[in-house]
Design a protein around this motif. Sequence first.
Motif, PDB file in Angstrom:
ATOM      1  N   GLY A 126       0.722  -0.909   0.260  1.00 28.35           N
ATOM      2  CA  GLY A 126       0.189   0.059  -0.076  1.00 28.35           C
ATOM      3  C   GLY A 126       0.750   1.543   0.130  1.00 28.35           C
ATOM      4  N   TRP A 127       1.973   1.061   0.316  1.00 23.70           N
ATOM      5  CA  TRP A 127       2.989   2.471   0.056  1.00 23.70           C
ATOM      6  C   TRP A 127       3.880   2.850  -1.276  1.00 23.70           C
ATOM      7  CZ3 TRP A 127       7.526   1.518  -2.012  1.00 23.70           C
ATOM      8  CH2 TRP A 127       8.194   0.004  -1.646  1.00 23.70           C
ATOM      9  N   VAL A 128       2.796   2.339  -2.149  1.00 21.24           N
ATOM     10  CA  VAL A 128       3.850   2.097  -3.595  1.00 21.24           C
ATOM     11  C   VAL A 128       3.278   3.577  -4.164  1.00 21.24           C
ATOM     12  CG1 VAL A 128       3.620  -0.719  -4.596  1.00 21.24           C
ATOM     13  CG2 VAL A 128       1.693   1.123  -4.551  1.00 21.24           C
ATOM     14  N   PRO A 129       3.849   4.673  -5.012  1.00 21.05           N
ATOM     15  CA  PRO A 129       3.182   5.805  -5.560  1.00 21.05           C
ATOM     16  C   PRO A 129       2.110   5.840  -5.895  1.00 21.05           C
ATOM     17  CG  PRO A 129       6.068   5.193  -5.921  1.00 21.05           C
ATOM     18  CD  PRO A 129       5.162   4.602  -5.578  1.00 21.05           C
ATOM     19  N   ILE A 130       1.079   6.471  -5.812  1.00 26.10           N
ATOM     20  CA  ILE A 130      -0.508   6.733  -7.058  1.00 26.10           C
ATOM     21  C   ILE A 130       0.091   6.149  -8.351  1.00 26.10           C
ATOM     22  CG2 ILE A 130      -2.529   8.120  -7.336  1.00 26.10           C
ATOM     23  CD1 ILE A 130      -2.908   6.872  -4.843  1.00 26.10           C
ATOM     24  N   TYR A 131       0.753   7.243  -8.607  1.00 29.07           N
ATOM     25  CA  TYR A 131       0.995   7.151  -9.951  1.00 29.07           C
ATOM     26  C   TYR A 131       1.567   5.486 -10.898  1.00 29.07           C
ATOM     27  CZ  TYR A 131       5.678   6.794  -9.303  1.00 29.07           C
ATOM     28  OH  TYR A 131       7.521   7.215  -8.884  1.00 29.07           O
ATOM     29  N   THR A 132       1.821   4.703 -10.113  1.00 27.87           N
ATOM     30  CA  THR A 132       2.233   3.213 -10.510  1.00 27.87           C
ATOM     31  C   THR A 132       0.452   2.465 -10.082  1.00 27.87           C
ATOM     32  OG1 THR A 132       2.002   2.752  -8.605  1.00 27.87           O
ATOM     33  CG2 THR A 132       3.616   3.699  -9.184  1.00 27.87           C
TER      34      THR A 132
ATOM     35  N   ILE B 177      -4.718  -5.016  -0.489  1.00 23.98           N
ATOM     36  CA  ILE B 177      -4.099  -3.055  -1.005  1.00 23.98           C
ATOM     37  C   ILE B 177      -3.601  -3.628   1.032  1.00 23.98           C
ATOM     38  CG2 ILE B 177      -4.308  -0.817  -0.400  1.00 23.98           C
ATOM     39  CD1 ILE B 177      -6.206  -0.986  -2.150  1.00 23.98           C
ATOM     40  N   ILE B 178      -2.541  -3.800   0.897  1.00 25.96           N
ATOM     41  CA  ILE B 178      -1.298  -3.657   2.322  1.00 25.96           C
ATOM     42  C   ILE B 178      -1.437  -2.146   2.650  1.00 25.96           C
ATOM     43  CG2 ILE B 178      -0.111  -4.987   3.988  1.00 25.96           C
ATOM     44  CD1 ILE B 178      -2.546  -6.647   2.574  1.00 25.96           C
ATOM     45  N   ARG B 179      -2.221  -1.860   3.986  1.00 25.67           N
ATOM     46  CA  ARG B 179      -2.220  -0.682   4.494  1.00 25.67           C
ATOM     47  C   ARG B 179      -0.949  -0.616   5.660  1.00 25.67           C
ATOM     48  NH1 ARG B 179      -5.932   2.915   7.635  1.00 25.67           N
ATOM     49  NH2 ARG B 179      -4.385   4.521   8.603  1.00 25.67           N
ATOM     50  N   THR B 180      -0.008   0.318   5.616  1.00 25.48           N
ATOM     51  CA  THR B 180       1.771  -0.339   6.318  1.00 25.48           C
ATOM     52  C   THR B 180       0.993   1.337   6.888  1.00 25.48           C
ATOM     53  OG1 THR B 180       2.938   1.381   5.084  1.00 25.48           O
ATOM     54  CG2 THR B 180       2.859  -1.496   5.254  1.00 25.48           C
ATOM     55  N   PHE B 181       2.151   1.311   8.237  1.00 28.51           N
ATOM     56  CA  PHE B 181       1.462   2.293   9.152  1.00 28.51           C
ATOM     57  C   PHE B 181       1.341   3.378   9.076  1.00 28.51           C
ATOM     58  CE2 PHE B 181       6.094   1.240   9.564  1.00 28.51           C
ATOM     59  CZ  PHE B 181       6.771   2.482   9.492  1.00 28.51           C
ATOM     60  N   ASP B 182       2.716   4.264   8.020  1.00 30.28           N
ATOM     61  CA  ASP B 182       3.107   5.586   7.287  1.00 30.28           C
ATOM     62  C   ASP B 182       2.200   5.369   6.117  1.00 30.28           C
ATOM     63  OD1 ASP B 182       3.315   2.939   5.994  1.00 30.28           O
ATOM     64  OD2 ASP B 182       5.950   3.598   5.815  1.00 30.28           O
TER      65      ASP B 182
ATOM     66  N   HIS C  11      -2.412  -3.439   9.253  1.00 28.03           N
ATOM     67  CA  HIS C  11      -2.082  -4.375  10.245  1.00 28.03           C
ATOM     68  C   HIS C  11      -1.553  -3.368  11.255  1.00 28.03           C
ATOM     69  CE1 HIS C  11       2.170  -3.455   8.560  1.00 28.03           C
ATOM     70  NE2 HIS C  11       2.100  -3.437   7.919  1.00 28.03           N
ATOM     71  N   PRO C  12      -1.270  -4.140  12.422  1.00 27.61           N
ATOM     72  CA  PRO C  12      -1.421  -3.331  13.299  1.00 27.61           C
ATOM     73  C   PRO C  12       0.559  -1.772  13.291  1.00 27.61           C
ATOM     74  CG  PRO C  12      -1.399  -5.085  14.211  1.00 27.61           C
ATOM     75  CD  PRO C  12      -1.426  -5.154  12.562  1.00 27.61           C
ATOM     76  N   ALA C  13       0.518  -1.069  13.922  1.00 30.03           N
ATOM     77  CA  ALA C  13       1.538  -0.391  13.546  1.00 30.03           C
ATOM     78  C   ALA C  13       2.974  -1.047  13.765  1.00 30.03           C
ATOM     79  CB  ALA C  13       1.482   1.281  14.096  1.00 30.03           C
ATOM     80  N   VAL C  14       3.356  -1.216  13.045  1.00 31.97           N
ATOM     81  CA  VAL C  14       5.024  -1.645  13.012  1.00 31.97           C
ATOM     82  C   VAL C  14       6.032  -0.977  12.671  1.00 31.97           C
ATOM     83  CG1 VAL C  14       6.442  -4.243  12.444  1.00 31.97           C
ATOM     84  CG2 VAL C  14       3.255  -4.566  13.683  1.00 31.97           C
ATOM     85  N   ARG C  15       6.825  -0.255  13.216  1.00 39.60           N
ATOM     86  CA  ARG C  15       7.473  -0.083  12.155  1.00 39.60           C
ATOM     87  C   ARG C  15       9.042  -0.223  12.022  1.00 39.60           C
ATOM     88  NH1 ARG C  15       7.360   5.827  12.590  1.00 39.60           N
ATOM     89  NH2 ARG C  15       5.660   5.504  13.985  1.00 39.60           N
ATOM     90  N   LYS C  16       8.656  -2.043  12.560  1.00 42.31           N
ATOM     91  CA  LYS C  16      10.223  -2.448  11.675  1.00 42.31           C
ATOM     92  C   LYS C  16       9.889  -3.998  11.193  1.00 42.31           C
ATOM     93  CE  LYS C  16      14.471  -4.759  13.342  1.00 42.31           C
ATOM     94  NZ  LYS C  16      15.182  -6.086  14.967  1.00 42.31           N
ATOM     95  N   ASP C  17      10.468  -3.856  10.118  1.00 45.79           N
ATOM     96  CA  ASP C  17      10.522  -5.390   8.935  1.00 45.79           C
ATOM     97  C   ASP C  17       8.714  -5.017   8.307  1.00 45.79           C
ATOM     98  OD1 ASP C  17      12.875  -6.553   9.773  1.00 45.79           O
ATOM     99  OD2 ASP C  17      11.933  -7.671  11.995  1.00 45.79           O
ATOM    100  N   ARG C  18       8.863  -4.040   8.068  1.00 51.12           N
ATOM    101  CA  ARG C  18       6.943  -3.648   7.923  1.00 51.12           C
ATOM    102  C   ARG C  18       6.798  -4.857   6.669  1.00 51.12           C
ATOM    103  NH1 ARG C  18       7.047   2.173   4.394  1.00 51.12           N
ATOM    104  NH2 ARG C  18       8.078   0.713   3.296  1.00 51.12           N
TER     105      ARG C  18
END
Length: 212
Positions: free
Chosen positions: A58-64, A82-87, A115-122
């Motif tokens: 889910g972090w990929v740019p919109i233009y892709t 679509i996998i939405r990450t914490f960021d 998925h839960p907010a995980v900052r490591k090993d996203r």
Amino acid sequence: MSYFFGLVVRRERWTLSLRGTLLASFLIVVLAFTAFWRAYPFLAVNHPIHGDVLVLEGWVPIYTLNQVADAFRNGHYSKLLIIRTFDVDERKSREMQATLVNRGLPATSVETVYHPAVRKDRTYHAALAAKNWLGDHERPLGSIDVVTVGSHARRSRLLFQKAFGKTAAVGIIPLDDAAYDSQHWWRTSEGVREVIGESIAYVYARFFFAWN
């Protein structure tokens, strides 16, 4: 032979001659150049399996997303996760889903998984979130394809495969990144940062990451 009461010892040793030094230097340069030249194609591996489910980081740019829509249609998938990450904020996730529907994907085929907010090993935890969602919804887990941005592809496939284990084979589809020219990535700071950073991250994931 020793001198000065055994404090100094004379020993013979092998060393490279001038010719040997030149040959070794040449081989090092050739290997370094080959690794440099093949870095991006190695990282941006393209090997879809064409299963039933396509998983989008889910972090990929919109233009892709035009590329994602094409991949979905060409692969004849029935579900896009679509996998939405914490960021990634909720607004962008909604925009991604709406954009994909506007590109012709059935609204019922597109799901967003958080998925839960995980900052490591996203990436690894995103893979676990996808696996759990598919299990909860009783989707068949024979194989899935993951779609992500260019040089991240090989690491994503590795981490998703580790997360899914023997429950599913994982294919991968890389997206073209407009931030730099992938054929000449070394000509821009964005390309250098991305390719070198992903190379280091892949080595870490491949050899040092502790799987759960």
